[in-house]
Design an enzyme around this catalytic site. Structure first.
Site, PDB file in Angstrom:
ATOM      1  N   TRP A  38     -15.380 -10.504  14.844  1.00 54.81           N
ATOM      2  CA  TRP A  38     -14.106  -9.910  14.477  1.00 54.81           C
ATOM      3  C   TRP A  38     -14.201  -9.377  13.063  1.00 54.81           C
ATOM      4  O   TRP A  38     -13.764  -9.985  12.103  1.00 54.81           O
ATOM      5  CB  TRP A  38     -13.015 -10.945  14.614  1.00 54.81           C
ATOM      6  CG  TRP A  38     -12.739 -11.292  16.029  1.00 54.81           C
ATOM      7  CD1 TRP A  38     -13.616 -11.784  16.951  1.00 54.81           C
ATOM      8  CD2 TRP A  38     -11.486 -11.170  16.696  1.00 54.81           C
ATOM      9  NE1 TRP A  38     -12.990 -11.986  18.153  1.00 54.81           N
ATOM     10  CE2 TRP A  38     -11.678 -11.626  18.015  1.00 54.81           C
ATOM     11  CE3 TRP A  38     -10.227 -10.748  16.298  1.00 54.81           C
ATOM     12  CZ2 TRP A  38     -10.642 -11.651  18.951  1.00 54.81           C
ATOM     13  CZ3 TRP A  38      -9.211 -10.782  17.217  1.00 54.81           C
ATOM     14  CH2 TRP A  38      -9.423 -11.228  18.533  1.00 54.81           C
ATOM     15  N   TYR A  44     -21.313  -8.291  16.785  1.00 51.12           N
ATOM     16  CA  TYR A  44     -20.385  -9.040  17.612  1.00 51.12           C
ATOM     17  C   TYR A  44     -19.550  -9.916  16.699  1.00 51.12           C
ATOM     18  O   TYR A  44     -20.060 -10.658  15.898  1.00 51.12           O
ATOM     19  CB  TYR A  44     -21.094  -9.913  18.655  1.00 51.12           C
ATOM     20  CG  TYR A  44     -20.036 -10.565  19.490  1.00 51.12           C
ATOM     21  CD1 TYR A  44     -19.487  -9.871  20.557  1.00 51.12           C
ATOM     22  CD2 TYR A  44     -19.481 -11.763  19.128  1.00 51.12           C
ATOM     23  CE1 TYR A  44     -18.439 -10.400  21.265  1.00 51.12           C
ATOM     24  CE2 TYR A  44     -18.431 -12.292  19.828  1.00 51.12           C
ATOM     25  CZ  TYR A  44     -17.906 -11.619  20.895  1.00 51.12           C
ATOM     26  OH  TYR A  44     -16.846 -12.138  21.588  1.00 51.12           O
TER      27      TYR A  44
END
Length: 789
Positions: free
Chosen positions: A112, A110
């Site tokens: 970016w 999880y």
């Protein structure tokens, strides 16, 4: 020795200059409408003191294996060779699968990760573990858990497309930024961006369209546009909207025709608004008591929006609260009562603040890339235990309580017993609420393997750490704009990986070889092969769409390709077809209409999520506090980073802005004066869950009674005076780890009460961004290292 390359980051497309093998400058792409202020931090990223330079294993894990897990986060790391690290990681992966089965494996990325399609950590970890037999999957995100679960019931989709900005500029007479700060949050994109939103915000100001910001914190967007600021108490947005709806009804201004023909459940919801359900009439007077906004201002705002074509641009921060499903549901109820949904420039949109939502969508193919949704090639050794999917924000509860069953979105979820954590490209010690609880729970699994490029708290709390390349150190390819899909950009490697770092694809390919799934994982392709396949597949789709792509080699030479925008996309109006003919264009809801009352949700009998939008006072809020010295905490997105990314990237003397040693705590002048606090003071921010040290910033951008610590500061815990204190300012040290409700089970970021005081003890310093202490040793894994405990 001197060369320039093009690559893509979440902060935008950039052109990087390399001299003598070193990255020396990063400049924005020429099409960028609002170059990110974080480019200097991107330039510093590969050479950050917090960079992971070599494969590492925690010292105690080498000596005692899983029996040492209580020492995670508190031991030195030992530098090992790549072969040693990969062999050890592969043995642990196979041991857990063979001993406990796939349900004991928690694989996450999880966050970016790289913007590219090939070195996407979230895809690679899913692909690897699915091929090995599967793993415990997660649903939801930390950004949109509540809104993405409630809106399918309300309008049939969790992320409805917004009316095009060009239509808004032509027709809107008022714009309301409700819990949204697009200047800050549009700086990033899930893929990459040229920030088209900025052009439209400039036009809003040039045209003189009046704007209103509803937010306990005055957004940067409001300062940029000169917006009127209305500051409700945190968590009372639903009360404000209810007071407005009541005023529309009582004054005869409610769009009754729309409510009766385009909505289902208006009578049930109206009974609640008028007090027939609970005996409390939701008048503006009542709303004023709950929100702190004067009754006259609520009434005036209501009629101003009703008198003008109004677009409500609602952000996501207001759903990262306790009962976070309610604000967006209530927002659609307000927009329905105004009767402007489906009209050009009117209604409501829920993604104008993110990835340039509302900018016109181009016509072209989205890139495919490597798939994580693959079938196992290794037979299961053990039967699956528990559920196969959990809400992501409940993973700590899962670690702590194997076998526990919870309610989730109309279903029951039973937690498996997690023995192995494999995390790549993310930092849960930044985005998971109640970080102290997370730190304790993180010691329960037997093995934690982390792949990352910098020493986040997650990496520091691992057993095995594999150093990954940054975006400047590998090749890749990606789309431009996750909503706008404006084109495709090449991600060209600028420099060799620093230290012994490797690309994510290389790391996971080597692990795949060692756990027996290499052929299925790579399909015989290296990174260049996957990039070429991804392009070729997109070219086939583009041809069918009538927008052919250039030859691959020509694309690589140029570095970018742009798609056309069709007039229909420039004129797009959300819900226009539905408004025109709801029978021919029904929504994907229970009734085909906008649900103001949902029989399905009502049938779940969740006390924390009733069958219609409801105001539920927070358990920790200004209206429910018992200690008047407590302040409400807001945890909002930072201008200086993306979640926790770039927090450890410290630019040089030419930085665009100085970075304080600690994450600032914004506090109002009145609250600061009362506590004897001045800008620059070290302050202790604490509650029953945890405590952190911060640097005070006295500002009128937060309303009295509220403090703000921006999300994403790296967790740097110390034992000081007999208590555990984060000395750097990780906001989630203070937030509550309970679900938004049983419906979404989302995370809560801005529902907390805290006490703030000047720190009078010696400054313990901040070390989390420094190079990690590493032991050079010939120590090899003991036999215990691969045993189960």
């Amino acid at each position: 020795m001197e060369r320039d390359i093009i690559t893509a980051t979440h902060w935008g497309i950039v052109r990087a200059h390399v001299s003598d093998g070193r990255l020396v400058s990063v400049r924005p792409f020429e099409k960028d409408e609002a170059p990110s202020p974080n480019l200097d931090r991107l330039l510093a990223l590969p050479y950050s003191p917090s960079r992971i330079l070599h494969p590492m294993v925690r010292e105690g894990f080498l000596e005692r294996g899983p029996a040492s897990r209580d020492r995670r986060g508190g031991e030195k790391f030992v530098r090992v060779s790549w072969d040693e690290a990969l062999d050890l990681a592969a043995r642990e992966i196979n041991r857990v699968y063979d001993t406990y089965g796939a349900s004991a494996v928690f694989g996450r990325s999880y966050g970016w990760m790289s913007a590219g399609k090939i070195n996407s950590a979230v895809t690679l970890v899913r692909r690897l573990l699915n091929l090995r037999g599967g793993f415990l999957e997660c649903v939801n995100s930390y950004s949109t858990a509540a809104v993405s679960k409630i809106l399918p019931y309300v309008v049939g989709t969790g992320d409805p497309r917004s009316t095009c900005w060009e239509v808004v500029l032509e027709h809107a007479e008022r714009i309301v930024f409700w819990g949204a700060d697009p200047v800050v949050t549009n700086d990033v994109d899930w893929f990459t961006t040229v920030h088209p939103y900025a052009r439209y915000l400039r036009e809003v100001k040039e045209k003189g369209i009046p704007t209103i910001a509803v937010n306990p914190l005055r957004p940067e967007t409001a300062d940029r546009l000169g917006s009127r600021w209305i500051a409700p108490r945190p968590g009372t947005d639903c009360a404000l909207m209810l007071g407005m709806i009541h005023e529309l009804v009582s004054s005869g201004r409610a769009a009754t025709g729309f409510l009766e023909t385009r909505c289902a459940g208006w009578p049930e919801f109206l009974a609640y608004v008028m007090g027939g359900e609970d005996g409390v009439e939701k008048t503006p007077v009542w709303a004023a008591r709950e929100t702190g906004i004067p009754e006259a201002e609520i009434v005036a705002l209501t009629h101003e929006l009703a008198d003008h074509r109004t677009m409500i641009m609602m952000g996501w921060g207001i759903q990262r609260i306790q009962y976070g499903e309610q604000p967006h549901w209530m927002g659609f109820a307000l927009a329905a009562a105004l009767g402007q949904i489906g009209l050009p420039g009117g209604g409501i949109g829920t993604n104008y603040h993110y990835s340039s939502g509302g900018a016109p969508k181009a016509t072209g193919p989205f890139l495919g890339g490597i798939s994580g949704a693959v079938e196992p090639v290794v037979p299961a050794a053990c039967p699956w235990q528990g559920s196969r999917v959990i809400p992501v924000a409940r993973f700590v509860d899962c670690f702590e309580n194997p076998g526990k069953t919870i309610d989730f979105n109309g279903t029951k979820v039973t937690y498996p017993d997690i023995r192995l954590v494999m995390w790549a490209g993310g930092n849960p010690f930044a985005h998971q609420p109640d970080t102290m609880r997370l730190e304790r729970a993180w010691r329960r699994p037997e093995v934690v393997i982390v792949t990352d490029s910098v020493w986040t708290a997650t990496a520091r709390h691992a057993d095995i750490v594999l150093p990954a390349a940054t975006v400047f150190e590998h090749d890749d390819i990606t789309n431009v704009g996750c909503y706008t899909n404006e084109g495709i950009v090449a991600m060209q490697r600028a420099i060799d990986p620093v230290g012994e770092a490797r690309s994510d694809y290389s790391i996971f390919s080597e692990l795949a070889k060692r756990i027996g799934v290499e052929a299925a994982f790579t399909e015989g392709l290296d990174e260049a092969g996957w990039i070429r396949r991804t392009w070729d597949e997109a070219a086939d789709r583009a041809k069918a769409m009538g927008v052919p792509l250039p030859a691959f080699d020509d694309f690589l030479a140029k570095g970018d390709h742009w798609f056309p925008v069709r007039e229909a996309d420039r004129r797009y109006v959300a819900f226009a077809d539905f408004r025109e003919d709801p029978q021919a264009h029904p929504l994907k809801t229970e009734s085909g209409l906008i649900q103001l009352w949902s029989p399905k949700i009502a049938g779940y009998n969740y006390p924390d999520c009733p069958g219609h939008p409801t105001y539920l006072p927070a358990s920790e809020g200004l209206n429910t506090r018992t200690d008047p010295e407590e302040l409400a905490l807001l945890c909002v997105k930072s201008r200086r980073r993306l979640h926790s990314q770039l927090d450890g990237a410290k630019p040089g003397a030419a930085a665009s802005e100085p970075i304080p040693p600690r994450e600032p705590c914004w506090i109002s002048p009145a609250d600061a004066e009362k506590r004897g606090i001045a800008t620059g003071d070290i302050v202790l921010v604490e509650n029953r869950r945890g405590a952190l040290l911060s640097e005070a910033l006295v500002t009128d951008r937060v309303m009295p009674g509220v403090v703000c610590v921006h999300h994403g500061g790296w967790f740097d815990p110390r034992n000081l005076g007999g208590r555990r204190i984060d000395v750097h300012g990780n906001a989630n040290t203070l937030t509550m780890d309970v679900p938004t409700s049983a419906l979404a089970c989302g995370n809560i970021a801005s529902t907390a009460l805290v006490r703030v005081s000047r720190w009078t003890e010696p400054d313990p310093g901040v070390a989390v961004h420094n190079a990690l202490e590493v032991t050079e040793t010939d120590l090899k894994p003991s036999p215990d290292c691969t045993q189960s405990y």
